[in-house]
Scaffold this active site. Structure first.
Site, PDB file in Angstrom:
ATOM      1  N   ARG A  12      -9.506 -11.521  -4.062  1.00 59.84           N
ATOM      2  CA  ARG A  12      -8.394 -12.293  -3.498  1.00 59.84           C
ATOM      3  C   ARG A  12      -8.791 -13.757  -3.332  1.00 59.84           C
ATOM      4  O   ARG A  12      -8.007 -14.652  -3.644  1.00 59.84           O
ATOM      5  CB  ARG A  12      -7.947 -11.707  -2.152  1.00 59.84           C
ATOM      6  CG  ARG A  12      -7.251 -10.360  -2.300  1.00 59.84           C
ATOM      7  CD  ARG A  12      -6.869  -9.772  -0.962  1.00 59.84           C
ATOM      8  NE  ARG A  12      -8.062  -9.606  -0.139  1.00 59.84           N
ATOM      9  CZ  ARG A  12      -8.072  -9.623   1.184  1.00 59.84           C
ATOM     10  NH1 ARG A  12      -6.962  -9.795   1.867  1.00 59.84           N
ATOM     11  NH2 ARG A  12      -9.195  -9.446   1.857  1.00 59.84           N
ATOM     12  N   ASN A  52      -4.398  -7.071  -0.574  1.00 62.32           N
ATOM     13  CA  ASN A  52      -4.853  -5.729  -0.934  1.00 62.32           C
ATOM     14  C   ASN A  52      -3.734  -4.729  -0.671  1.00 62.32           C
ATOM     15  O   ASN A  52      -3.005  -4.853   0.310  1.00 62.32           O
ATOM     16  CB  ASN A  52      -6.070  -5.333  -0.094  1.00 62.32           C
ATOM     17  CG  ASN A  52      -7.334  -6.056  -0.519  1.00 62.32           C
ATOM     18  OD1 ASN A  52      -7.461  -6.521  -1.646  1.00 62.32           O
ATOM     19  ND2 ASN A  52      -8.281  -6.141   0.390  1.00 62.32           N
TER      20      ASN A  52
END
Length: 93
Positions: free
Chosen positions: A21, A40
Site C-alpha cells: 500500500r 487491504n
C-alpha cells in the site's frame, strides 16, 4: 481526449504485510494528478481506487501489474467508471 475517470483495481497475490500500500501511494504521488486510496481487503487482496486523467490512471495500473512491486502480484482485476470525487490526495486506509 483525456477525461477524468475512476479506476478501481483489485490486486491479488502476496500483497499484504510487505509495504504494497505504501508503494502504491508513492507511485500515485510520483505520477501526480491522482486522488484516491489503497486499502487491504479481508480476503488478502489490496484494493486501489484512483481518480484523475485516464492516461495517469492507466500508468498506475501498468505499474501495479509490472512495476517491481513489493511482495508478489499474481493478478490485477480492474474496473473503470465515472469519477465520484471527495478524495483529498491519495491515502492509505
Amino acid at each position: 481526449m483525456n477525461e477524468n475517470v475512476r479506476l478501481t483495481a483489485w490486486v491479488r497475490g502476496r500483497v499484504q504485510g510487505v509495504g504494497f500500500r505504501w508503494w502504491t501511494r508513492a507511485r500515485a504521488l510520483e505520477i501526480g494528478g491522482l486522488a484516491g486510496y489503497t486499502s487491504n481487503l479481508e480476503d488478502g487482496r489490496v484494493q486501489v481506487v484512483a481518480e484523475g486523467p485516464r492516461d495517469r490512471c492507466e500508468l498506475l495500473l501498468e505499474k501495479l501489474r509490472t512495476g517491481g512491486t513489493p511482495g508478489r502480484v499474481d493478478g490485477v482485476a480492474d474496473l473503470w467508471g465515472e469519477p465520484r470525487g471527495g478524495y483529498d490526495g491519495f491515502a492509505i486506509r
